[in-house]
Design a protein around this motif. Sequence first.
Motif, PDB file in Angstrom:
ATOM      1  N   ALA A 424      -3.040  -1.675   7.786  1.00  0.00           N
ATOM      2  CA  ALA A 424      -1.916  -1.150   7.019  1.00  0.00           C
ATOM      3  C   ALA A 424      -1.760   0.326   7.356  1.00  0.00           C
ATOM      4  N   THR A 425      -0.659   0.690   8.023  1.00  0.00           N
ATOM      5  CA  THR A 425      -0.396   2.079   8.375  1.00  0.00           C
ATOM      6  C   THR A 425       0.877   2.553   7.687  1.00  0.00           C
ATOM      7  N   TYR A 426       1.112   3.847   7.733  1.00  0.00           N
ATOM      8  CA  TYR A 426       2.317   4.420   7.144  1.00  0.00           C
ATOM      9  C   TYR A 426       3.572   3.904   7.832  1.00  0.00           C
ATOM     10  N   SER A 427       3.415   3.438   9.071  1.00  0.00           N
ATOM     11  CA  SER A 427       4.566   2.982   9.847  1.00  0.00           C
ATOM     12  C   SER A 427       4.646   1.473   9.937  1.00  0.00           C
ATOM     13  N   GLY A 428       3.903   0.763   9.090  1.00  0.00           N
ATOM     14  CA  GLY A 428       3.971  -0.687   9.068  1.00  0.00           C
ATOM     15  C   GLY A 428       2.687  -1.341   9.529  1.00  0.00           C
ATOM     16  N   VAL A 429       2.754  -2.638   9.819  1.00  0.00           N
ATOM     17  CA  VAL A 429       1.580  -3.418  10.191  1.00  0.00           C
ATOM     18  C   VAL A 429       1.206  -3.149  11.647  1.00  0.00           C
ATOM     19  N   LEU A 430      -0.034  -2.748  11.859  1.00  0.00           N
ATOM     20  CA  LEU A 430      -0.586  -2.615  13.205  1.00  0.00           C
ATOM     21  C   LEU A 430      -1.523  -3.797  13.431  1.00  0.00           C
ATOM     22  N   ARG A 431      -1.230  -4.574  14.457  1.00  0.00           N
ATOM     23  CA  ARG A 431      -2.068  -5.731  14.785  1.00  0.00           C
ATOM     24  C   ARG A 431      -2.898  -5.398  16.012  1.00  0.00           C
ATOM     25  N   ILE A 432      -4.199  -5.532  15.899  1.00  0.00           N
ATOM     26  CA  ILE A 432      -5.095  -5.348  17.048  1.00  0.00           C
ATOM     27  C   ILE A 432      -5.738  -6.693  17.327  1.00  0.00           C
ATOM     28  N   ARG A 433      -5.582  -7.166  18.565  1.00  0.00           N
ATOM     29  CA  ARG A 433      -6.038  -8.512  18.905  1.00  0.00           C
ATOM     30  C   ARG A 433      -6.938  -8.490  20.136  1.00  0.00           C
ATOM     31  N   GLY A 503      -4.393   4.643   9.147  1.00  0.00           N
ATOM     32  CA  GLY A 503      -4.214   3.416   8.390  1.00  0.00           C
ATOM     33  C   GLY A 503      -5.540   2.844   7.949  1.00  0.00           C
ATOM     34  N   GLU A 504      -5.497   1.642   7.390  1.00  0.00           N
ATOM     35  CA  GLU A 504      -6.683   1.004   6.839  1.00  0.00           C
ATOM     36  C   GLU A 504      -6.702  -0.467   7.248  1.00  0.00           C
ATOM     37  N   ARG A 505      -7.880  -0.921   7.645  1.00  0.00           N
ATOM     38  CA  ARG A 505      -8.005  -2.335   7.980  1.00  0.00           C
ATOM     39  C   ARG A 505      -7.939  -3.158   6.704  1.00  0.00           C
ATOM     40  N   VAL A 506      -7.186  -4.268   6.780  1.00  0.00           N
ATOM     41  CA  VAL A 506      -6.981  -5.120   5.620  1.00  0.00           C
ATOM     42  C   VAL A 506      -7.433  -6.536   5.962  1.00  0.00           C
ATOM     43  N   ASP A 507      -8.220  -7.124   5.083  1.00  0.00           N
ATOM     44  CA  ASP A 507      -8.641  -8.509   5.257  1.00  0.00           C
ATOM     45  C   ASP A 507      -7.776  -9.417   4.395  1.00  0.00           C
ATOM     46  N   PRO A 508      -7.570 -10.671   4.829  1.00  0.00           N
ATOM     47  CA  PRO A 508      -6.755 -11.593   4.033  1.00  0.00           C
ATOM     48  C   PRO A 508      -7.392 -11.865   2.671  1.00  0.00           C
TER      49      PRO A 508
END
Length: 609
Positions: A424-433, A503-508
């Motif tokens: 979760a970042t200020y600019s929206g969802v950042l996905r790292i895969r 941002g912050e890592r978010v778990d489901p």
Amino acid sequence: MFRSFCTLLLIGFLLGSTGCNGQPPAAPPTLGKGDYSGIIRYLQERIPEEMAEQKVPGLSIALVSGQEVIWARGFGYADKEGGVRVTNHTAFRAGALSKLLTASAALQLVEQQKLKLDAPVQDTLKEFHVRSRFHERQEDADQAVTLRRLLSHQSGLPGEYLRDLRTPSALDQLPQRVSGLWLSNPPGRQVAYSNLGYALVGAAIERSSGQTFENQLQKTLLQPLGMSQSSFIGDGDMLPFRAQGYRNGSPQPDSAIRDLSAGGLWTSPRDLSHYVQMLFADGIYKDKRIMATQSIREMFRQQNVGNALDFDCPMGLGWFLSPCGDETVSPGIRTFQHSGFSGDFVSQISLLPDQKLAVIIMANSDTSADLVASLTTRSLRMMLQASAGDAACTEECEEDQAVLGSHRTVPSAVDRQRLAGFYATYSGVLRIRDENQRLYADLGGERFELLRDEQGWLRAEKKRLGLWPVDLGELGRLQLDLTTVQGRQILLARSHGQLIPLGERVDPVPLPKGWLNTVGDYQVINSDEPEAALSGVSIRVEDGFLLIRGRIEQEELTEFILLPIDNAHATVAGNGLGLGDTISRQVLGISALGYRFKRASNTTPTLIF
């Protein structure tokens, strides 16, 4: 990098400015001590050239040294269509620079004992109260929202109250309208930039002074400082000395601004130079005391000491007390600054308090952010050199701007597994895969690879057709990594030697049936604004996450992660600017930040059991 308020929209800004094709600015001249004329010659030559490169219609600049305005000059057009040139006295919309004047006016009332820095703002705005998931008792939450925390962006309030944002509603009515909002962050624990907080400060100024905000500011600051072209009321059509704003090259109509105290100021660099002179003189301007010396010192004292999540961004009352990720002027030189961005105007004020040097720049185009920031830094370096007689920026100053070598390695399997996830970042969802034994990131449709550099930091890299490197601009020079702070996994950036959170890592989390059934499209139902901040939202599920996206007319905005708290409430995941806000389920739809939304008539509820 942090153009609009000096720290908090980094990734979104970087992605919007990658791949710049312009040439680097010409090197500033070598200056002897006292050679301010050399600075002026350089700027007179370079500013028009760089304005043309960046398609900036008009710009105005002022250089201040102690109690002297070294130079003030306007360039280009205040109104291209009308052929009106920018002069020293042309007023621009100052945006967030308004907060500096608002903070000063609030401190004047503290001096008069009409306001108290550490008293709850509810003491002045009786009708205002908040709701909180961080406090067991309602009264504790209300007591935690103090004037000091509002002025230093530590109140925990949401960044905005969107409904009626662009209407000329009276500030005095705002406390009642927003009363009952949920806090987004724990008060006093983190800087989370809030325009709403400063709007409430404006209401408190009106209530405690018995004057309208404009009248109070004119009486106690603008007129005593000789800021004759400055005002918090009206739009660009009211007076001929106000510049026209441009977006995407087109002139923009001036929207009404409800939150005058947060962003309503019209002013010029020349006028603001008088305000800076007053600060440099510990509250005195032309032999008249405007503010108490103690108020100036408190404004420039760090208010967020001990806030681990703020990292290298000290905050004063109104002022950012370091570049907060921006390019530094010179190693070891204290720099206080603030900038403003209103969509069609950009402004910045930066000062060196120990040397009593300042640069103020304002421009009237959305394309001017890079130019304003770069000119501010270069001008301050030249002024520092002319003041001290020595070069202000050495190799040490430039080290962080260079690409630190070309040797990059793919993160190990364990490293990739640790980093992969949703952020979760200020600019929206950042996905790292973790894909094909490599690490990729995706934000706002932009995709790039993450590699480890020689220093062990993650660096972004992109190749066209997998072969030719793409210049990612500042993003390519940014160093990233994941760290744990107070039990939270924070995506950290190192920029120009400073650490800032991205941002912050978010778990489901388990998704309650009620929230799963909200999946679909919604339209706003309680707004008759001519320019509503939101016209609709959409909610969907991806990889176990509930995602929400705003919409303005047909334009889709950034997606954010929703974390349900219970069957009726969810929060926007993350912490800091614009994150942590509460979304509520209602019988007919959802509500957020003053707006109510109903399911769009062309969509069918997705019932999930």
